[in-house]
Enzyme design. Structure first.
Site, mmCIF file in Angstrom:
data_model
loop_
_atom_site.group_PDB
_atom_site.id
_atom_site.type_symbol
_atom_site.label_atom_id
_atom_site.label_comp_id
_atom_site.label_asym_id
_atom_site.label_seq_id
_atom_site.Cartn_x
_atom_site.Cartn_y
_atom_site.Cartn_z
ATOM 1 C CB CYS A 8 29.509 -49.384 45.185
ATOM 2 S SG CYS A 8 29.684 -49.752 46.946
ATOM 3 C CG ASN A 11 27.610 -48.214 51.695
ATOM 4 O OD1 ASN A 11 26.953 -47.882 52.675
ATOM 5 N ND2 ASN A 11 28.589 -47.475 51.246
ATOM 6 C CB CYS A 13 34.478 -52.792 48.246
ATOM 7 S SG CYS A 13 34.495 -54.428 49.011
ATOM 8 N NE ARG A 14 32.323 -51.477 43.504
ATOM 9 C CZ ARG A 14 31.402 -51.851 42.633
ATOM 10 N NH1 ARG A 14 31.573 -51.587 41.343
ATOM 11 N NH2 ARG A 14 30.309 -52.465 43.034
ATOM 12 C CB SER A 15 30.123 -46.300 47.692
ATOM 13 O OG SER A 15 29.523 -47.243 48.538
ATOM 14 C CG ASP A 125 32.376 -55.818 42.995
ATOM 15 O OD1 ASP A 125 33.097 -55.758 44.013
ATOM 16 O OD2 ASP A 125 31.245 -56.319 42.986
HETATM 17 P P1 4NP Z 1 31.047 -52.954 46.686
HETATM 18 O O1 4NP Z 1 31.570 -54.470 46.592
HETATM 19 O O2 4NP Z 1 29.811 -52.873 45.811
HETATM 20 O O3 4NP Z 1 32.177 -52.181 46.149
HETATM 21 O O4 4NP Z 1 30.747 -52.700 48.149
HETATM 22 C C1 4NP Z 1 30.752 -55.579 46.847
HETATM 23 C C2 4NP Z 1 30.548 -56.001 48.128
HETATM 24 C C3 4NP Z 1 29.775 -57.121 48.366
HETATM 25 C C4 4NP Z 1 29.198 -57.787 47.314
HETATM 26 C C5 4NP Z 1 29.388 -57.349 46.030
HETATM 27 C C6 4NP Z 1 30.164 -56.227 45.793
HETATM 28 N N1 4NP Z 1 28.429 -58.951 47.557
HETATM 29 O O5 4NP Z 1 27.994 -59.586 46.591
HETATM 30 O O6 4NP Z 1 28.180 -59.281 48.727
#
Ligand code: 4NP
Length: 158
Positions: A8, A11, A13-15, A125
């Site tokens: 993702c 790294n 939340c989703r992955s 996201d």
């Molecule tokens: P992820 O979510 O891609 O599912 O881990 C996010 C975590 C942090 C950010 C964006 C998406 N960020 O902009 O910091």
């Protein structure tokens, strides 16, 4: 041995959710020695960090422990290592397609290709949204994890 990498943006939340849920599914099916799992982010902001506290809490409610995972950034070396590189959304996929060595023979695509829901092709996201977003991530990932396992079973262990 099949090797699967979930990717993702951050790294956190989703992955990591996909990583933890797929790992749990493999443990339940006694396949943890046949399929290796990891996750990474296309971005570098959260390297070394534990998953987002909201992600850890939502996953814990469904019996998954994500607290031991630590964020890392995806690298070109991952294409030498992983048979399946599965992106959470199209933006992640485009970033990975740009990195992909031309000789890569594995599967690079969207994780939800292995899910059965027609209403979502990407895992949204949840980072800037409310709790519903984290529950939706869990729902989508649980469905696609089972589909992915069925696919690997029918393609890798013949
Ligand atoms: P992820 O979510 O891609 O599912 O881990 C996010 C975590 C942090 C950010 C964006 C998406 N960020 O902009 O910091």
């Amino acid at each position: 041995m099949a090797k699967v990498l979930f990717v993702c943006l951050g790294n956190i939340c989703r992955s990591p959710t996909a990583d933890g849920i797929f790992r749990e599914l493999l443990a339940r099916e006694k396949l943890e020695h046949k399929i290796q799992v990891d996750s990474a982010g296309t971005g570098d902001w959260h390297i070394g960090k534990a998953p987002d506290a909201r992600t850890v809490a939502a996953a814990h409610q469904r019996g998954y422990d994500l607290s031991v995972l630590r964020a890392r950034q995806v690298s070109v070396n991952d294409f030498a290592e992983f048979d399946y590189i599965l992106a959470m959304d199209k933006s992640n996929l485009m970033d990975l397609q740009r990195m992909k060595p031309s000789a890569y023979t594995g599967h690079l695509g969207l994780f939800l290709e292995f899910g059965e829901r027609d209403d979502y092709r990407e895992v949204p996201d949840p980072y800037y949204g409310g709790n519903d977003g984290f529950e939706l991530v869990l729902d989508l990932v649980e469905g696609a994890a089972q589909g992915l396992l069925n696919h690997i079973r029918s393609n890798s262990f013949r």
